[in-house]
Design an enzyme around this catalytic site. Structure first.
Site, PDB file in Angstrom:
ATOM      1  N   TYR A 299       0.805  -1.084  -0.039  1.00 58.40           N
ATOM      2  CA  TYR A 299      -0.087  -0.039   0.009  1.00 58.40           C
ATOM      3  C   TYR A 299       0.781   1.092   0.026  1.00 58.40           C
ATOM      4  O   TYR A 299       1.618   1.569   0.903  1.00 58.40           O
ATOM      5  CB  TYR A 299      -0.892  -0.058   1.250  1.00 58.40           C
ATOM      6  CG  TYR A 299      -2.117   0.643   1.101  1.00 58.40           C
ATOM      7  CD1 TYR A 299      -3.439   0.466   0.839  1.00 58.40           C
ATOM      8  CD2 TYR A 299      -1.923   2.244   1.364  1.00 58.40           C
ATOM      9  CE1 TYR A 299      -4.400   1.000   0.767  1.00 58.40           C
ATOM     10  CE2 TYR A 299      -3.186   2.858   1.358  1.00 58.40           C
ATOM     11  CZ  TYR A 299      -4.350   2.456   0.942  1.00 58.40           C
ATOM     12  OH  TYR A 299      -5.347   3.301   0.807  1.00 58.40           O
ATOM     13  N   TYR A 350      -5.102   5.655  -7.561  1.00 60.08           N
ATOM     14  CA  TYR A 350      -5.479   5.254  -6.122  1.00 60.08           C
ATOM     15  C   TYR A 350      -7.091   5.237  -6.124  1.00 60.08           C
ATOM     16  O   TYR A 350      -7.813   5.907  -6.096  1.00 60.08           O
ATOM     17  CB  TYR A 350      -5.096   6.710  -5.338  1.00 60.08           C
ATOM     18  CG  TYR A 350      -5.526   6.522  -3.922  1.00 60.08           C
ATOM     19  CD1 TYR A 350      -4.757   5.903  -3.052  1.00 60.08           C
ATOM     20  CD2 TYR A 350      -6.737   7.387  -3.661  1.00 60.08           C
ATOM     21  CE1 TYR A 350      -5.323   5.935  -1.806  1.00 60.08           C
ATOM     22  CE2 TYR A 350      -6.952   7.330  -2.225  1.00 60.08           C
ATOM     23  CZ  TYR A 350      -6.259   6.599  -1.242  1.00 60.08           C
ATOM     24  OH  TYR A 350      -6.860   6.623   0.067  1.00 60.08           O
TER      25      TYR A 350
END
Length: 398
Positions: A299, A350
């Site tokens: 992440y 994203y």
């Protein structure tokens, strides 16, 4: 101890919309994008959408910080007659990988047969970059807002600077994360940023929250991603080669707590991603070690958090993440552990971590654009954020 659910469930289908620069998805609605991603995931798996009988969300079923999906509304929209499971992990992107475990629990408990996880983002009303500044006052926000810490990037910069202070980490390490992932995005048609990036261009990027420049921040994008989880036995009768769920964990320690929205952590938690207990559990559940991971989908809402997660998951020792990254270890070509082969949230898109699960599935099917040769195990992590944080290990079916 081997995880009781090891390899008993699998991801059978994935689907996604196009990715848009923040606000450019309008006039599409977020429900339209959610529906498209789910229908594409069903088509990929070879099931009818009416076979879905479970929902496993994360981020409290919020799609960003301004929208929220409702299971009943999705059932009406998609024509689903009945569900036996609907639940969500709390926190934000920290639960992105943990939703895989939540779906596994539903299936293993025989509450549902086909569970969908979906994440969507549309930022035409509230951009995530200033979300804390726009939030109502609270005990936590009353500390953050007067300090000028109005967005996740401002908060993350404090942790990044602490890591630099404690361990001598250099901005060149953050640059390597950004540049290596940009290289991975250059041949991906759906990626938002595909232009080549040099070290000089990185250092010329405007400083937004010292030591993090604009290129250290993830993209601000719109879109949706969904995936279908079912039992491995059922998945093997479907359209695609299943991707097995080998281990999954979520949670965290009190010292990490509210994470970068708190700033009360002692060292070494302060200069960390809060993921070490999750990493420890995954290696115990799976019987694997970091050296067994073929591709890591880490992440990357901010480049510094990739460095800290690599330490917390044991790819290198605590405090050596900067040197590890600068050595080229995370490169797709020539690295020991390719990281974010899709370009990640820094260069592709994203969607609060969902793109990482999509890439892991494609890698283990052997159909990824930047395919890691003979990839068998993929690590996927959720964002270093308020608890829970999460991780999972996916496995290629034999």
């Amino acid at each position: 101890m081997v995880w009781v659910n090891q390899d008993k469930c699998a991801i059978a289908g994935v689907g996604a919309t196009d990715y848009y620069i923040r606000g450019k998805s309008y006039p599409r609605t977020i429900n339209e994008m959610v529906g498209e991603a789910i229908l594409k995931a069903c088509d990929d798996a070879g099931i009818n959408v009416k076979q879905i009988d479970g929902f496993a969300y994360y981020s409290g079923a919020q799609m960003g910080y301004g929208d929220k999906v409702d299971t009943a509304s999705l059932m009406e929209m998609l024509g689903i007659e009945e569900v036996g499971f609907t639940a969500a992990l709390t926190s934000g992107g920290g639960g992105a990988a943990g939703a895989v475990g939540l779906a596994t629990a539903a299936i293993q408990n025989e509450d549902a047969n086909y569970v969908v996880t979906v994440m969507a983002l549309q930022q035409y009303r509230q951009r995530l970059g200033t979300v804390f500044g726009a939030s109502a006052p609270s005990p936590e926000n009353s500390f953050l807002q007067p300090s000028g810490l109005v967005g996740p990037g401002h908060l993350m910069s404090v942790l990044a600077r602490r890591h630099m202070h404690l361990y001598g980490t250099r901005r060149e390490a953050f640059a390597e994360v950004v540049i290596s992932q940009r290289l991975n995005a250059m041949n991906r048609p759906q990626a938002i940023r595909r232009n080549e990036l040099t070290l000089d261009e990185y250092f010329a990027s405007p400083m937004l929250a010292d030591p993090l420049c604009r290129l250290d921040f993830c993209l601000e994008t719109d879109g949706a991603v969904a995936w279908i989880t079912t039992s491995t036995e059922r998945a093997r009768d479907l359209k695609q080669k299943p991707v097995l769920i080998h281990a999954a964990a979520h949670g965290g320690t009190r010292n990490w707590g509210r994470a970068f929205a708190w700033m009360g952590m002692p060292d070494p938690d302060f200069g960390s991603s809060g993921h070490k207990p999750i990493g420890d559990r995954l290696w115990q559940q799976s019987g694997l070690a970091p050296s067994d991971i073929d591709v890591a989908l880490i992440y990357d809402h901010f480049s510094a958090m990739v460095v800290m997660q690599l330490e917390d998951y044991g790819f290198c020792k605590k405090g050596e993440g900067g040197e590890y990254v600068e050595s080229g270890a995370i490169r797709y070509k020539g690295g020991s552990t390719p990281v974010n082969t899709h370009g990640g949230q820094l260069s592709e898109a994203y969607i609060i971590g969902a793109t990482h699960t999509r890439e892991a599935v494609e890698q283990l099917r052997g159909v990824a654009i930047n395919q890691v040769k003979d990839a068998e195990f993929a690590l996927v992590t959720g964002g270093p954020a308020s608890l829970p944080v999460s991780g999972c290990i996916l496995r290629r079916d034999s």
